[in-house]
Design a protein around this motif. Structure first.
Motif, PDB file in Angstrom:
ATOM      1  N   GLY D 121      -4.653  -7.833   2.229  1.00 23.34           N
ATOM      2  CA  GLY D 121      -4.698  -6.469   1.717  1.00 23.34           C
ATOM      3  C   GLY D 121      -4.017  -5.499   2.663  1.00 23.34           C
ATOM      4  O   GLY D 121      -4.356  -5.432   3.833  1.00 23.34           O
ATOM      5  N   ILE D 122      -3.060  -4.760   2.162  1.00 25.57           N
ATOM      6  CA  ILE D 122      -2.394  -3.756   2.979  1.00 25.57           C
ATOM      7  C   ILE D 122      -2.351  -2.448   2.205  1.00 25.57           C
ATOM      8  O   ILE D 122      -2.621  -2.414   1.002  1.00 25.57           O
ATOM      9  N   SER D 123      -1.993  -1.381   2.897  1.00 31.35           N
ATOM     10  CA  SER D 123      -1.755  -0.140   2.171  1.00 31.35           C
ATOM     11  C   SER D 123      -0.271   0.191   2.298  1.00 31.35           C
ATOM     12  O   SER D 123       0.478  -0.479   3.023  1.00 31.35           O
ATOM     13  N   LYS D 125       0.961   2.358   3.898  1.00 28.52           N
ATOM     14  CA  LYS D 125       1.271   2.781   5.258  1.00 28.52           C
ATOM     15  C   LYS D 125       1.740   1.625   6.135  1.00 28.52           C
ATOM     16  O   LYS D 125       2.480   1.828   7.093  1.00 28.52           O
ATOM     17  N   ASP D 126       1.245   0.428   5.827  1.00 26.94           N
ATOM     18  CA  ASP D 126       1.520  -0.717   6.700  1.00 26.94           C
ATOM     19  C   ASP D 126       2.985  -1.091   6.631  1.00 26.94           C
ATOM     20  O   ASP D 126       3.540  -1.304   5.559  1.00 26.94           O
ATOM     21  N   GLY D 127       3.586  -1.188   7.809  1.00 29.34           N
ATOM     22  CA  GLY D 127       5.015  -1.481   7.857  1.00 29.34           C
ATOM     23  C   GLY D 127       5.808  -0.402   7.126  1.00 29.34           C
ATOM     24  O   GLY D 127       6.925  -0.648   6.695  1.00 29.34           O
ATOM     25  N   LEU D 128       5.206   0.798   6.985  1.00 26.70           N
ATOM     26  CA  LEU D 128       5.829   1.924   6.283  1.00 26.70           C
ATOM     27  C   LEU D 128       6.342   1.491   4.903  1.00 26.70           C
ATOM     28  O   LEU D 128       7.411   1.899   4.443  1.00 26.70           O
ATOM     29  N   LYS D 153       9.936  -5.128   3.691  1.00 21.21           N
ATOM     30  CA  LYS D 153       9.873  -6.205   4.691  1.00 21.21           C
ATOM     31  C   LYS D 153       8.489  -6.829   4.811  1.00 21.21           C
ATOM     32  O   LYS D 153       8.360  -8.050   4.883  1.00 21.21           O
ATOM     33  N   ILE D 154       7.441  -5.992   4.818  1.00 13.94           N
ATOM     34  CA  ILE D 154       6.095  -6.553   4.973  1.00 13.94           C
ATOM     35  C   ILE D 154       5.734  -7.444   3.778  1.00 13.94           C
ATOM     36  O   ILE D 154       5.142  -8.516   3.934  1.00 13.94           O
ATOM     37  N   SER D 157       7.674 -10.690   4.085  1.00 13.76           N
ATOM     38  CA  SER D 157       7.102 -11.518   5.140  1.00 13.76           C
ATOM     39  C   SER D 157       5.833 -12.212   4.652  1.00 13.76           C
ATOM     40  O   SER D 157       5.626 -13.413   4.898  1.00 13.76           O
ATOM     41  N   SER D 172       3.042   7.220   3.413  1.00 11.21           N
ATOM     42  CA  SER D 172       3.089   8.130   4.568  1.00 11.21           C
ATOM     43  C   SER D 172       4.533   8.429   4.924  1.00 11.21           C
ATOM     44  O   SER D 172       5.454   7.743   4.493  1.00 11.21           O
ATOM     45  N   LYS D 174       7.346   9.434   8.240  1.00  9.89           N
ATOM     46  CA  LYS D 174       7.547   8.897   9.573  1.00  9.89           C
ATOM     47  C   LYS D 174       6.736   9.630  10.632  1.00  9.89           C
ATOM     48  O   LYS D 174       6.583   9.137  11.745  1.00  9.89           O
ATOM     49  N   GLU D 175       6.226  10.841  10.278  1.00  6.72           N
ATOM     50  CA  GLU D 175       5.384  11.574  11.226  1.00  6.72           C
ATOM     51  C   GLU D 175       3.925  11.139  11.090  1.00  6.72           C
ATOM     52  O   GLU D 175       3.053  11.673  11.772  1.00  6.72           O
ATOM     53  N   GLY D 176       3.643  10.207  10.192  1.00  5.28           N
ATOM     54  CA  GLY D 176       2.282   9.715  10.087  1.00  5.28           C
ATOM     55  C   GLY D 176       1.406  10.503   9.129  1.00  5.28           C
ATOM     56  O   GLY D 176       0.210  10.252   9.046  1.00  5.28           O
ATOM     57  N   THR D 178      -0.256  11.385   5.590  1.00  2.00           N
ATOM     58  CA  THR D 178      -0.707  10.499   4.526  1.00  2.00           C
ATOM     59  C   THR D 178      -0.556  11.185   3.175  1.00  2.00           C
ATOM     60  O   THR D 178      -0.835  12.375   3.057  1.00  2.00           O
TER      61      THR D 178
ATOM     62  N   LYS E 114       4.263   6.566  14.029  1.00  2.00           N
ATOM     63  CA  LYS E 114       4.832   7.764  14.641  1.00  2.00           C
ATOM     64  C   LYS E 114       5.625   7.439  15.896  1.00  2.00           C
ATOM     65  O   LYS E 114       6.511   8.179  16.297  1.00  2.00           O
ATOM     66  N   SER E 118       6.430  -0.693  14.123  1.00  3.73           N
ATOM     67  CA  SER E 118       6.025  -1.073  12.785  1.00  3.73           C
ATOM     68  C   SER E 118       4.726  -1.877  12.871  1.00  3.73           C
ATOM     69  O   SER E 118       4.720  -3.031  13.301  1.00  3.73           O
ATOM     70  N   ALA E 119       3.622  -1.252  12.485  1.00  2.00           N
ATOM     71  CA  ALA E 119       2.315  -1.889  12.575  1.00  2.00           C
ATOM     72  C   ALA E 119       1.803  -2.226  11.185  1.00  2.00           C
ATOM     73  O   ALA E 119       2.192  -1.597  10.206  1.00  2.00           O
ATOM     74  N   ASP E 126      -8.526 -10.664   5.604  1.00  2.00           N
ATOM     75  CA  ASP E 126      -7.182 -10.937   5.074  1.00  2.00           C
ATOM     76  C   ASP E 126      -6.688 -12.291   5.575  1.00  2.00           C
ATOM     77  O   ASP E 126      -6.693 -12.563   6.775  1.00  2.00           O
ATOM     78  N   PHE E 163       6.054  -7.351  13.442  1.00  2.00           N
ATOM     79  CA  PHE E 163       5.054  -6.306  13.238  1.00  2.00           C
ATOM     80  C   PHE E 163       3.982  -6.390  14.325  1.00  2.00           C
ATOM     81  O   PHE E 163       3.722  -7.456  14.869  1.00  2.00           O
TER      82      PHE E 163
END
Lengths: 286, 286, 286, 286, 286, 286
Positions: D121-123, D125-128, D153-154, D157, D172, D174-176, D178, E114, E118-119, E126, E163
């Motif tokens: 499960g990701i959102s 936001k993960d890996g943008l 990419k995420i 992968s 999100s 690039k400044e984070g 949401t 930010k 890439s996290a 998961d 990541f």
């Protein structure tokens, strides 16, 4: 028509050898007259080019030559030998290294290039290929070195990219000290560590001889036990002793065969590898 | 000693060709006397084994032979020809396919195996290699087929695993219908689609001849324009016409050269590829 | 709506089996009535196509059929049997091979092609897949062979390229001699050497039966010890004995399960693999 | 026996679809009643597990559910809507994100795990994965976001490692910062950027309907031009308009087909993909 | 100029550490004040970003924070502790999971983003990363879990795609039940199973202290035997005991070193890894 | 504590540069005083070692040094210059090559080895890296060469195996003739052909100067148009002209930036690359 049939039969004769050595690594110690006479040198280079083209991976270890003595003379360094080993003071070492790695090595590379073979000249210092330490012993021989380790990564990397590695026998330790390494030893140790199929010494004699001064008295095949006997009974002597000893070590460490052949015979390398007659002496484990 | 030098010079002569063809694919149309005389067959197989061992990828397309007529006779099928093309009814087709793919093909595979070459016999049906449809035309020739597509995946897969593909010229459509395909056409179309370097026709004559009945009047080199002229002025005639036409198509589609050589000459294949004299006729784009 | 729910439930029921066998290799011995009746043949081919499409790797080993006897009769070769084994003289061998590899094999390939499955027909000679030698024994059976080795490289290469291998059970030795190989043995030995997950025998009976003539008396599951007992007490007899013996050898060599099912039941293969009821007899290690 | 035949026929019917979608990526927008009713949720998860097992790569984008409103109520945040869009102040955003990514998302992952499907499960936001910016417009909707980029990419992968990605629609920049992202849009944009084969909307209605209140008046197939007309003449209205518009965008960007189906029908997903009847509405380029 | 020389010398000082840890995996337990104070959090994230940029693979395991208690209070759930362990009933578990995985985890991911790192935030559910079961013991702690297995595939897949994995310490069993996992244990077990080079605990104290209330009495280096003694003689006590015990287990299972450092010191992570002074306590096998 | 914070801030300052250059190739022209003063040489080698350790791929091109003149003097070869270019007769060439490739090159390799960096010394002859021809012009300069082609395969192969290539600027043509190549040109052409990110000239001045004799008048940044103007108005003159011209060619061919820095300043390389102040002159495309 007869000519055609003969041509074809030579090729067909080569077939099992082509098959056997395809993809195998063969180390060639390039030395003696083959390094001096331009005609012979050319022929040896062509033979190695042939090997490369049929899918064998040749690795060349070369020795020095008259250029070293010329350079030392120019610098007025008096050669000094103990038990046949050159006493190597720092100045001698610098000159030996410069000539080996800067002149002889690069001249061989140029010869390969002329034959459309992509060669890369390195010394035992590069990638710490030949790790060495000062030779111990009763007499101080200066910077003569004993091999402590062979790091084959640089050779494997060059082979993987299809280059022919041409190696000058200079070693060093991790502190960057330089040592003079016997080319025959360097060639055997590299052969063993590479797990190569064959080691070939190009020499100035027809092989191991029964009678020292009869070049027709070549012993075609030898096994380590016979070598031991022939050394004990004095048949093998002088400069041939270390060569057969390295050969013994090599075949006992998994190398299929070691060959001692006459580099002065045109295409001796080709004939030794690709015809059933062979030439010179082959040393194998029983 | 002289013998040695000659041996070496044959090998050295082969060098540029070894270099040029290493890793290249060469399609060989195996037919005529070379399929019948066991002595010649053996020699051709050995030549192909040699090619394989020096790193060339041979692909074999074979024709039929006397076994087909024997089998038809046994079944009391009367051969019927129109304009030199066999009228192929369903029963004839079954017999032709069975003999081509079950007998001739497998016998060739066995011969390769005996020479330590790992061969795999397939037909044009396998992996839908030769996709075909019924030949159109004024006369109904039954199941004679025209090639509509070549699917090289099976050949590429076999080459990648280092097998020699041996192909019987039977085609099929996607509905599973079987068609009789001319082996010369199959060989040329496969050569083109594989983007192979060379196509070699093993025939019973010395090549394209200036004078029909003078086997010494071989034309060594031809380009498409000359072929056109020689057909127009009647120099090239009969069964040679389709061969040179396929050759023309092949070289115009990127194949480097097409060779028409006499399979009955021992080792003609080796001599054509690995010596500078060559044998037979070579067809190249200008 | 009820129809939809039932459809979905069949798919859901198949799920654990799809999961279990995904990417696994399953060897199918194709023989008996399934080779003769075109309707059944079609259904079996479709089942195998289904397996392929859900990610299973099927490998087919086929037997002979009535075409062999027809061909022998045509050649006026009198069939001769000793202890149920066909005495195979060279002429018989040639005919058997030609029909197996040239007719039956290629007809199966065509059937697969029609179902959009890319199949490649080979014999045990190709890539020296089935290495064999003359069967020893009191009676000389001619060219009947015993398997000495299985070289799976050709199968692995075909599977890696996503082809379905279709194998005719002809073996050869390294000298190129041809041998007649029992298809059941060929299938089991190939299964073992491939380390396949399953071996399935398509037969004309419902499985191993408690009562020879009661097709409803199928034994659903067997382990090697039970097989031994049932042979000793005479429950298993005749042609079923070798099958269960090969099955025993297979499961003792790491094959998960061997299935003996009735090829005449439509889609028996699908039902055996993808439903929880199964059909026929399953043999597993305890 | 009849039962067996029916089972087999369902499997055989699924065959062409198994073949067509093997290895393809299918994006599923999971929402509506299918997210609420535990029985339906289980059935949908099983269907997706089935898809995974036959070699399809499912990618899940889920929406919210009643948990969001409960959490907002608990925090005494008064819901505020403008033109049907939730005005999202920072506190609302925090609560929405926490519930979507921490509760709903993880509960779905657990359900997959129970069915032996390895989900992650990701959102957005993960890996943008979902890059977004504040939605512009006359009315300030707070942190409602517009997608500016999809970084797949995420997902790629996770698919490469055989996981099922489960995505909560939070974006999100690039400044984070949401942003709240509409799940239908997120699903379509991800489908397009992944170059996926199919996008399936699980909704609470039977598909696109001719008559708003007649669930039997489903339009089985639509092309973009028809959609345009049906919106203009008022047949398609309300919440269905954006769905069919995203569908139009998707098929115009290379997605093979978009499906709008009723998630409340048990196994609707399976039936839509693997049977010839289908269910719901399919939207394709002409 | 002096400034330049100092800058250069810091970089040069870092060199051996850059070399040593390049390509290594380092697990960081992110907790305590570093999770609360935004200034400190930023500095820690930057340090981890630095590690990533010089080729180290950081893996983050985070703990909870004040948000959990706030959320529980909001829901009027009365916290209940037994022996310092939170009794976790199903409602508490749901809230804990939602805040950990939906709020804290995603906020950390945003911080990384930010900083151009890439996290990807995941929980122990998961890919079934943290497999757990209900903790056994005299007192029933509800859904507090013990780790039964760590499945590192999801971490390895994320690292392979470059990541930074950010992990919330929630576990589950194969039936999909959720368990509350101690973050320190999760971090150590993941370190061991990943075969990582280092584990770093970010705490609120300067390391292991000789005198409980003297932050200057840090013990710089410890080996497992010393730890045992210091626990027995009461020097190490309270919450530090489990940390040093996990550290002991880690170094006994092949982890090179475990570090306990003060997350509140700006850039403590950088200084600990890249300077020769270090900071805090390092625990290594003798 | 203040010290710690400063250390950390230097590392943090380096972060964006570490990120930017990770995995990039940087060509360094090693010459001038940095080749002579052992202290400076050591510092440069350490800087390059640092670059390697943080994931940059350095490629070294070195010039000659006083050893060449010493060697020529020893051989009594009178240096002869025309327009600042050494007239290179065959004897001079031999001596230059021997010293460059056998002495200077191997000494650099040893220095790298001492810093745990695996370096491999090659010349432009190896793998035909620098293909050259005799320089044309009014005056015959003997074996001074112009580069005709750069074959980067040997460099790429060494980089792929993680070696630092150290290149002596000797070129050759396909016939094996040797040419003397200007090291600055060799470095720029290699940079361009490798598509490297940066080219750095280590010189004996602080960069491009506004006033010839004021080392504090460094021009920090230049673009090609400014260079053109500054040459025209005489600000840039002498030996700096060819350097800025090669720099112009490099940045116009896709190289990001060319740096001219003072090799005599300790760690100038590190500071130029990893701090925001930089040192020397940077040349970039506008």
């Amino acid at each position: 028509m007869q000519k055609y049939i003969e041509k074809a039969s030579v090729l067909i004769e080569a077939m099992p050898y082509l098959n056997e050595f395809h993809g195998k690594t063969v180390v060639i110690k390039f030395g003696g007259a083959a390094m001096v006479d331009p005609q012979i040198k050319k022929s040896v280079i062509r033979d190695i080019a042939f090997m490369k083209m049929v899918g064998i991976n040749p690795v060349i270890v070369h020795g020095g030559g008259p250029e070293i003595n010329e350079a030392l003379k120019l610098q007025k360094i008096e050669p000094k030998f103990v038990n046949g080993l050159r006493v190597t003071d720092p100045n001698t070492m610098k000159t030996v290294e410069t000539v080996l790695s800067g002149k002889i090595n690069k001249a061989l590379v140029s010869e390969f290039q002329k034959n459309n073979v992509s060669a890369v000249g390195i010394s035992g210092k590069d990638g710490l290929l030949i790790e060495a330490k000062k030779k111990e012993g009763e007499v101080d021989l200066g910077l003569v070195g004993d091999i402590t380790n062979i790091n084959t990564k640089i050779i494997e990397s060059l082979l993987a990219s299809d280059f022919v590695p041409v190696i000058s026998p200079v070693g060093s330790d991790k502190e960057g000290n330089t040592f003079n390494i016997n080319a025959d030893i360097a060639a055997s140790e590299i052969t063993i560590k590479l797990n190569a199929a064959k080691l070939i010494f190009l020499t100035d004699s027809n092989g191991v001889l029964f009678k020292e001064d009869d070049e027709n008295s070549v012993i075609s095949e030898l096994i380590p036990d016979e070598i031991k006997l022939l050394i004990e009974n004095g048949t093998i002597k002088g400069g041939m002793i270390p060569k057969v000893n390295y050969a013994t070590k090599a075949v006992k460490n998994g190398v299929n065969s070691v060959h001692i052949i006459n580099g002065k015979i045109l295409h001796s390398l080709l004939l030794e590898i690709f015809t059933k007659d062979g030439i010179g002496t082959i040393i194998e484990e029983f």
